[in-house]
Design a protein around this motif. Structure first.
Motif, PDB file in Angstrom:
ATOM      1  N   ALA A 118      62.441  15.171  43.703  1.00 13.76           N
ATOM      2  CA  ALA A 118      62.221  14.307  44.986  1.00 13.76           C
ATOM      3  C   ALA A 118      60.958  14.865  45.697  1.00 13.76           C
ATOM      4  O   ALA A 118      60.701  14.336  46.601  1.00 13.76           O
ATOM      5  N   GLY A 119      60.327  15.623  45.024  1.00 12.70           N
ATOM      6  CA  GLY A 119      58.993  16.397  45.711  1.00 12.70           C
ATOM      7  C   GLY A 119      59.271  17.836  46.180  1.00 12.70           C
ATOM      8  O   GLY A 119      59.747  18.583  45.582  1.00 12.70           O
ATOM      9  N   PHE A 120      58.619  18.225  47.344  1.00 12.69           N
ATOM     10  CA  PHE A 120      58.747  19.456  47.669  1.00 12.69           C
ATOM     11  C   PHE A 120      59.941  19.713  48.848  1.00 12.69           C
ATOM     12  O   PHE A 120      60.210  18.681  49.483  1.00 12.69           O
ATOM     13  N   HIS A 121      60.555  20.845  48.881  1.00 16.99           N
ATOM     14  CA  HIS A 121      61.541  21.133  49.531  1.00 16.99           C
ATOM     15  C   HIS A 121      61.535  22.338  50.426  1.00 16.99           C
ATOM     16  O   HIS A 121      61.061  23.266  49.767  1.00 16.99           O
ATOM     17  N   LYS A 122      61.505  22.381  51.729  1.00 18.28           N
ATOM     18  CA  LYS A 122      61.445  23.767  52.279  1.00 18.28           C
ATOM     19  C   LYS A 122      62.572  24.620  52.295  1.00 18.28           C
ATOM     20  O   LYS A 122      63.706  24.078  52.629  1.00 18.28           O
ATOM     21  N   ILE A 123      62.489  25.817  52.034  1.00 23.49           N
ATOM     22  CA  ILE A 123      63.413  26.784  51.991  1.00 23.49           C
ATOM     23  C   ILE A 123      63.115  27.743  53.188  1.00 23.49           C
ATOM     24  O   ILE A 123      61.928  28.226  53.723  1.00 23.49           O
ATOM     25  N   TYR A 124      64.201  28.459  53.929  1.00 23.28           N
ATOM     26  CA  TYR A 124      63.955  29.434  54.835  1.00 23.28           C
ATOM     27  C   TYR A 124      64.566  30.732  54.474  1.00 23.28           C
ATOM     28  O   TYR A 124      65.463  30.678  53.683  1.00 23.28           O
ATOM     29  N   ASP A 125      64.062  31.639  55.320  1.00 23.65           N
ATOM     30  CA  ASP A 125      64.756  33.085  54.800  1.00 23.65           C
ATOM     31  C   ASP A 125      66.145  33.175  54.850  1.00 23.65           C
ATOM     32  O   ASP A 125      66.457  34.216  54.115  1.00 23.65           O
ATOM     33  N   ASN A 126      66.745  32.532  55.710  1.00 26.79           N
ATOM     34  CA  ASN A 126      68.218  32.812  55.766  1.00 26.79           C
ATOM     35  C   ASN A 126      68.988  31.785  54.936  1.00 26.79           C
ATOM     36  O   ASN A 126      70.144  31.739  55.124  1.00 26.79           O
ATOM     37  N   ASP A 127      68.390  31.067  54.165  1.00 28.60           N
ATOM     38  CA  ASP A 127      69.152  30.096  53.187  1.00 28.60           C
ATOM     39  C   ASP A 127      69.542  30.927  52.165  1.00 28.60           C
ATOM     40  O   ASP A 127      69.113  32.038  51.617  1.00 28.60           O
ATOM     41  N   ILE A 128      70.518  30.487  51.736  1.00 30.90           N
ATOM     42  CA  ILE A 128      71.414  31.365  50.613  1.00 30.90           C
ATOM     43  C   ILE A 128      70.768  31.161  49.139  1.00 30.90           C
ATOM     44  O   ILE A 128      70.406  29.732  48.946  1.00 30.90           O
ATOM     45  N   PHE A 129      70.140  32.121  48.621  1.00 29.48           N
ATOM     46  CA  PHE A 129      69.706  32.225  47.271  1.00 29.48           C
ATOM     47  C   PHE A 129      70.516  32.261  46.222  1.00 29.48           C
ATOM     48  O   PHE A 129      70.663  31.508  45.191  1.00 29.48           O
ATOM     49  N   ILE A 130      71.615  33.225  46.271  1.00 29.09           N
ATOM     50  CA  ILE A 130      72.675  33.583  45.375  1.00 29.09           C
ATOM     51  C   ILE A 130      73.842  33.956  45.994  1.00 29.09           C
ATOM     52  O   ILE A 130      73.951  34.623  47.101  1.00 29.09           O
ATOM     53  N   LYS A 131      75.107  33.369  45.410  1.00 28.49           N
ATOM     54  CA  LYS A 131      76.264  33.552  45.958  1.00 28.49           C
ATOM     55  C   LYS A 131      76.862  34.420  44.460  1.00 28.49           C
ATOM     56  O   LYS A 131      76.841  33.843  43.321  1.00 28.49           O
ATOM     57  N   TYR A 132      77.478  35.770  44.673  1.00 32.39           N
ATOM     58  CA  TYR A 132      77.959  36.582  43.794  1.00 32.39           C
ATOM     59  C   TYR A 132      79.251  37.108  44.145  1.00 32.39           C
ATOM     60  O   TYR A 132      79.379  37.861  45.089  1.00 32.39           O
ATOM     61  N   PHE A 133      80.157  36.707  43.645  1.00 35.87           N
ATOM     62  CA  PHE A 133      81.546  36.755  44.063  1.00 35.87           C
ATOM     63  C   PHE A 133      81.856  36.673  45.451  1.00 35.87           C
ATOM     64  O   PHE A 133      81.535  35.387  45.839  1.00 35.87           O
ATOM     65  N   ASP A 134      82.209  37.709  46.327  1.00 39.76           N
ATOM     66  CA  ASP A 134      82.439  37.441  47.669  1.00 39.76           C
ATOM     67  C   ASP A 134      80.993  37.725  48.492  1.00 39.76           C
ATOM     68  O   ASP A 134      81.296  37.772  49.635  1.00 39.76           O
ATOM     69  N   SER A 135      80.055  38.112  47.844  1.00 37.36           N
ATOM     70  CA  SER A 135      78.784  38.096  48.688  1.00 37.36           C
ATOM     71  C   SER A 135      77.724  36.927  48.504  1.00 37.36           C
ATOM     72  O   SER A 135      77.885  36.435  47.523  1.00 37.36           O
ATOM     73  N   SER A 136      76.736  37.176  49.316  1.00 36.16           N
ATOM     74  CA  SER A 136      75.471  36.308  49.088  1.00 36.16           C
ATOM     75  C   SER A 136      74.468  36.898  49.199  1.00 36.16           C
ATOM     76  O   SER A 136      74.273  37.902  50.356  1.00 36.16           O
ATOM     77  N   ILE A 137      73.269  36.486  48.767  1.00 34.07           N
ATOM     78  CA  ILE A 137      71.695  37.035  49.338  1.00 34.07           C
ATOM     79  C   ILE A 137      70.831  36.032  49.474  1.00 34.07           C
ATOM     80  O   ILE A 137      70.867  34.804  49.049  1.00 34.07           O
ATOM     81  N   THR A 138      70.304  36.007  50.747  1.00 31.74           N
ATOM     82  CA  THR A 138      69.344  35.060  51.073  1.00 31.74           C
ATOM     83  C   THR A 138      67.879  35.069  50.490  1.00 31.74           C
ATOM     84  O   THR A 138      67.744  36.213  49.926  1.00 31.74           O
ATOM     85  N   TYR A 139      67.344  33.974  50.834  1.00 33.55           N
ATOM     86  CA  TYR A 139      66.056  34.060  50.148  1.00 33.55           C
ATOM     87  C   TYR A 139      65.157  35.138  50.572  1.00 33.55           C
ATOM     88  O   TYR A 139      64.204  35.867  50.068  1.00 33.55           O
TER      89      TYR A 139
END
Length: 102
Positions: A7-28
Motif C-alpha cells: 500500500a506504500g510507505f507506513h510509519k512505525i514508531y519506537d514504541n510500536d511492537i516489533f516482536i511478540k514472543y510468548f508473554d513478552s514483546s519487543i518494540t522497534y
C-alpha cells in the motif's frame, strides 16, 4: 522510521511492537538498541564480508544477531541446533566463520 508494503510507505514508531514472543514483546526502539549493541560487539570479530555463524533455535535474539551482521556488512550463517556434531563441524570448516556462537 518507514517501511514499504504493497500500500506504500507506513510509519512505525519506537514504541510500536516489533516482536511478540510468548508473554513478552519487543518494540522497534528496543530492537534497534539491541541490534546496535550486538553490532558493536561483533565488530571485534571481523569487518565487511566476514562470516559470522550462529547456532540457535527460533528466538528473537536470532534476528537481532542477523540484523546486526547485515548492519556491519557481515555474512550471517545460521546453523541448526538439530544438526549432528559431524554436520556442524563440516559446516564450520567450510564457512570458516570469524565468530561462532550458541
Amino acid at each position: 522510521m518507514y517501511y514499504e508494503n504493497n500500500a506504500g510507505f507506513h510509519k512505525i514508531y519506537d514504541n510500536d511492537i516489533f516482536i511478540k514472543y510468548f508473554d513478552s514483546s519487543i518494540t522497534y526502539g528496543d530492537f534497534y538498541k539491541y541490534v546496535n549493541g550486538i553490532a558493536a560487539q561483533l565488530a571485534s570479530y571481523g569487518d565487511d564480508g566476514s562470516i559470522i555463524a550462529m547456532i540457535s533455535e527460533n528466538i528473537p535474539q536470532f534476528i537481532m544477531v542477523q540484523h546486526a551482521c547485515w548492519k556491519n556488512g557481515m555474512i550471517f550463517t545460521p546453523l541448526s541446533p538439530l544438526d549432528s556434531y559431524e554436520e556442524l563441524s563440516r559446516k564450520v570448516k567450510i564457512f570458516k566463520p570469524g565468530c561462532c556462537n550458541n
